[in-house]
Write a protein that holds these residues in place. Structure first.
Motif, PDB file in Angstrom:
ATOM      1  N   HIS A   1      11.216  12.043  -8.747  1.00 49.24           N
ATOM      2  CA  HIS A   1       9.886  12.667  -8.786  1.00 49.24           C
ATOM      3  C   HIS A   1       9.254  12.522 -10.172  1.00 49.24           C
ATOM      4  O   HIS A   1       9.760  13.102 -11.136  1.00 49.24           O
ATOM      5  N   PRO A   2       8.135  11.800 -10.280  1.00 49.30           N
ATOM      6  CA  PRO A   2       7.468  11.697 -11.582  1.00 49.30           C
ATOM      7  C   PRO A   2       6.821  13.027 -11.975  1.00 49.30           C
ATOM      8  O   PRO A   2       6.295  13.740 -11.118  1.00 49.30           O
ATOM      9  N   MET A   3       6.847  13.337 -13.235  1.00 51.17           N
ATOM     10  CA  MET A   3       6.144  14.532 -13.743  1.00 51.17           C
ATOM     11  C   MET A   3       5.412  14.089 -15.005  1.00 51.17           C
ATOM     12  O   MET A   3       5.996  13.978 -16.073  1.00 51.17           O
ATOM     13  N   SER A   4       4.131  13.827 -14.858  1.00 54.08           N
ATOM     14  CA  SER A   4       3.406  13.062 -15.877  1.00 54.08           C
ATOM     15  C   SER A   4       2.572  13.886 -16.847  1.00 54.08           C
ATOM     16  O   SER A   4       1.966  13.304 -17.759  1.00 54.08           O
TER      17      SER A   4
ATOM     18  N   ILE B   1       0.829  -1.216   0.000  1.00 50.47           N
ATOM     19  CA  ILE B   1       0.000   0.000   0.000  1.00 50.47           C
ATOM     20  C   ILE B   1       0.863   1.265   0.000  1.00 50.47           C
ATOM     21  O   ILE B   1       0.377   2.359  -0.278  1.00 50.47           O
ATOM     22  N   LEU B   2       2.151   1.101   0.271  1.00 46.83           N
ATOM     23  CA  LEU B   2       3.068   2.248   0.271  1.00 46.83           C
ATOM     24  C   LEU B   2       3.621   2.558  -1.123  1.00 46.83           C
ATOM     25  O   LEU B   2       4.474   3.424  -1.287  1.00 46.83           O
ATOM     26  N   SER B   3       3.130   1.874  -2.131  1.00 45.11           N
ATOM     27  CA  SER B   3       3.682   2.020  -3.486  1.00 45.11           C
ATOM     28  C   SER B   3       3.340   3.381  -4.086  1.00 45.11           C
ATOM     29  O   SER B   3       2.295   3.959  -3.776  1.00 45.11           O
ATOM     30  N   PRO B   4       4.209   3.861  -4.995  1.00 46.59           N
ATOM     31  CA  PRO B   4       3.868   5.114  -5.687  1.00 46.59           C
ATOM     32  C   PRO B   4       2.642   4.932  -6.570  1.00 46.59           C
ATOM     33  O   PRO B   4       2.440   3.849  -7.147  1.00 46.59           O
ATOM     34  N   ASN B   5       1.834   5.969  -6.666  1.00 40.92           N
ATOM     35  CA  ASN B   5       0.605   5.907  -7.465  1.00 40.92           C
ATOM     36  C   ASN B   5       0.127   7.330  -7.691  1.00 40.92           C
ATOM     37  O   ASN B   5       0.366   8.203  -6.859  1.00 40.92           O
TER      38      ASN B   5
HETATM   39  C1  LIG Z   1       1.849   6.645 -12.638  1.00 44.50           C
HETATM   40  C2  LIG Z   1       2.289   7.744 -11.689  1.00 44.50           C
HETATM   41  C3  LIG Z   1       2.207   9.077 -12.089  1.00 44.50           C
HETATM   42  C4  LIG Z   1       2.604  10.095 -11.229  1.00 44.50           C
HETATM   43  N1  LIG Z   1       2.583  11.394 -11.675  1.00 44.50           N
HETATM   44  C5  LIG Z   1       2.969  12.403 -10.852  1.00 44.50           C
HETATM   45  C6  LIG Z   1       2.992  13.750 -11.306  1.00 44.50           C
HETATM   46  O1  LIG Z   1       2.681  14.057 -12.448  1.00 44.50           O
HETATM   47  N2  LIG Z   1       3.371  14.704 -10.434  1.00 44.50           N
HETATM   48  C7  LIG Z   1       3.735  14.414  -9.149  1.00 44.50           C
HETATM   49  O2  LIG Z   1       4.060  15.322  -8.392  1.00 44.50           O
HETATM   50  N3  LIG Z   1       3.759  13.136  -8.705  1.00 44.50           N
HETATM   51  C8  LIG Z   1       3.379  12.134  -9.521  1.00 44.50           C
HETATM   52  N4  LIG Z   1       3.412  10.841  -9.078  1.00 44.50           N
HETATM   53  C9  LIG Z   1       3.855  10.563  -7.719  1.00 44.50           C
HETATM   54  C10 LIG Z   1       2.673  10.426  -6.788  1.00 44.50           C
HETATM   55  O3  LIG Z   1       2.109  11.686  -6.512  1.00 44.50           O
HETATM   56  C11 LIG Z   1       3.127   9.727  -5.516  1.00 44.50           C
HETATM   57  O4  LIG Z   1       3.571   8.441  -5.828  1.00 44.50           O
HETATM   58  C12 LIG Z   1       1.986   9.623  -4.500  1.00 44.50           C
HETATM   59  O5  LIG Z   1       1.574  10.896  -4.070  1.00 44.50           O
HETATM   60  C13 LIG Z   1       2.417   8.805  -3.309  1.00 44.50           C
HETATM   61  O6  LIG Z   1       3.545   9.392  -2.722  1.00 44.50           O
HETATM   62  P1  LIG Z   1       4.915   8.631  -2.532  1.00 44.50           P
HETATM   63  O7  LIG Z   1       5.394   8.179  -3.885  1.00 44.50           O
HETATM   64  O8  LIG Z   1       5.819   9.687  -1.948  1.00 44.50           O
HETATM   65  O9  LIG Z   1       4.678   7.501  -1.613  1.00 44.50           O
HETATM   66  C14 LIG Z   1       3.053   9.790  -9.932  1.00 44.50           C
HETATM   67  C15 LIG Z   1       3.152   8.447  -9.536  1.00 44.50           C
HETATM   68  C16 LIG Z   1       2.781   7.441 -10.404  1.00 44.50           C
HETATM   69  C17 LIG Z   1       2.930   6.003  -9.988  1.00 44.50           C
END
Ligand SMILES: Cc1cc2nc3c(=O)[nH]c(=O)nc-3n(C[C@H](O)[C@H](O)[C@H](O)COP(=O)(O)O)c2cc1C
Length: 387
Positions: free
Chosen positions: A330-333, A56-60
């Motif tokens: 940091h993802p930027m989608s 449940i701690l996975s990025p999303n």
């Molecule tokens: C498919 C995907 C797309 C994401 N896109 C963004 C994004 O565009 N901007 C952003 O700030 N974080 C993005 N994230 C990060 C999520 O905001 C982050 O995983 C979520 O808030 C949970 O936080 P954590 O990764 O620190 O545990 C993305 C994560 C995933 C898996």
């Protein structure tokens, strides 16, 4: 003042609470503490709950936590997309939601090794579905098999610290050694291509593309509403929903956080007129990109649901590896999103970086150095489980 002190001072701490509930015929005890980030706790003996406490701690995306689990046996369960937790305005074909099924599977399979188990994963056991539809079929059937000959995956040690670091970075490039470590770690045999760039030209292009991407995303009623609905304006909202993201995740803490939450941002005013909120998002994106020297992406030649899930697994492993290397990620989608208004910018991005038109960039992210930010909250594992 760090987050924990802040919460204690203002009396908002939830403390450690043990909850027992009966789910699908089995009694589950879980410790709710720091919104999931303390892991399952020693009292938890059910291997399914142990690995799910990590998964449940996975990025999303937006920390929406789009997962449902159906227990199928003492050591097995199926994973589904939660159809009530989608982001249709920014993720119209649920691609990011499926990438997040992969991050969940990767985290749980690493966690399983920490408990002497192998997670066998049977993808789409009731058949795969098209990449523009969402069917009520499992993403995967998971079986946890005890293995005395298995050592914990070295990434297991980083599951409770990994996070997406949205702060400004210090503009330093990764070293050649760091890039080589990441490339070697990712490998080329079973994985999708990982591209890492850090030339001055690439940096300038990304600053423009990422800022423009956010400019395109905001200012649309549906998309603004979607983001605002996942934004947590204060600790009461965090406590109530245990999902989403707020100013803490952008690196605000102590008095600054208090002031912003009490005097600058309120759900009422932002919902009434999201213009200033959108402008802030663009400004934050511009500064984040301008503070970064290294950008990376994972692309797939196809774009099936399985490609998306597997790319999510790759992304999660890289995020754990960079955590081990003390790098921020940091993802930027925005530019990857598939709604019509974004497509011209997406085409320009692909052209500038010589990415084939037919390829899909599944994850685009920046890498660098920055102080850690507080974790995004997670719901209780029991909330994922359905009979
Ligand atoms: C498919 C995907 C797309 C994401 N896109 C963004 C994004 O565009 N901007 C952003 O700030 N974080 C993005 N994230 C990060 C999520 O905001 C982050 O995983 C979520 O808030 C949970 O936080 P954590 O990764 O620190 O545990 C993305 C994560 C995933 C898996």
């Amino acid at each position: 003042m760090n987050r924990r002190n802040f919460i204690q001072v203002f009396g908002l701490g939830i403390g450690a609470v043990s909850l027992s509930s009966t789910i699908a015929g089995c009694t589950v005890t879980e410790t709710t503490d720091d919104y999931g980030w303390n892991g399952p706790g020693p009292q938890q003996k059910d291997i399914r709950m142990q690995v799910l406490s990590y998964a449940i701690l996975s990025p999303n995306p937006h920390n929406i936590q789009p997962w449902i689990v159906r227990l199928t046996g003492d050591k097995s369960f199926d994973l589904y997309v939660d159809p009530a937790r989608l982001l249709p305005a920014t993720d119209p074909f649920y691609r990011q939601i499926h990438v997040s099924q992969g991050t969940f599977l990767e985290t749980l399979s690493i966690a399983a090794t920490g408990f002497g188990h192998e997670a066998t994963i049977d993808y789409f056991p009731q058949g795969i579905y098209g990449n523009q539809e969402l069917l009520n079929k499992p993403i995967a059937s998971i079986e946890l098999i005890p293995r005395t000959d298995l050592s914990p995956d070295p990434l297991f040690a980083h599951l409770l610290t990994r996070h997406s670091n949205k702060r400004e970075y210090d503009n330093r490039r990764l070293t050649e050694a760091e890039i080589n470590t990441l490339r070697d770690f990712h490998g080329s045999d079973n994985s999708y291509p990982l591209s890492i760039v850090q030339s001055t030209e690439a940096k300038q292009q990304f600053e423009q593309i990422l800022t423009k991407g956010m400019q395109i995303e905001v200012g649309d009623k549906g998309r603004d509403h979607e983001t605002i609905s996942m934004f947590r304006f204060n600790d009461d909202e965090v406590k109530q929903y245990r999902d989403g993201f707020g100013v803490s995740q952008a690196g605000l803490s102590g008095m600054k956080k208090l002031i912003v939450e009490n005097f600058v941002l309120s759900r009422e005013s932002v919902e009434k007129d999201p213009t200033a909120f959108g402008e802030q998002a663009v400004d934050i994106t511009r500064k984040a990109a301008a503070s970064t020297a290294t950008f990376a992406w994972i692309s797939t030649p196809g774009n099936s649901r399985l490609d998306q899930v597997k790319a999510g697994r790759d992304y999660c492993r890289i995020n754990l590896k960079t955590t081990a290397m003390r790098l921020a990620q940091h993802p930027m989608s925005q530019v990857l999103q598939e709604f019509d208004e974004m497509l011209p910018l997406q085409a320009r991005f692909k052209k500038q970086f010589a990415i084939k038109d037919s390829d899909t960039v599944q994850m685009l992210f920046r890498l660098g150095r920055a102080e850690a930010t507080p974790h995004g909250p997670r719901r209780l594992v029991s909330e994922l489980i359905r009979s």
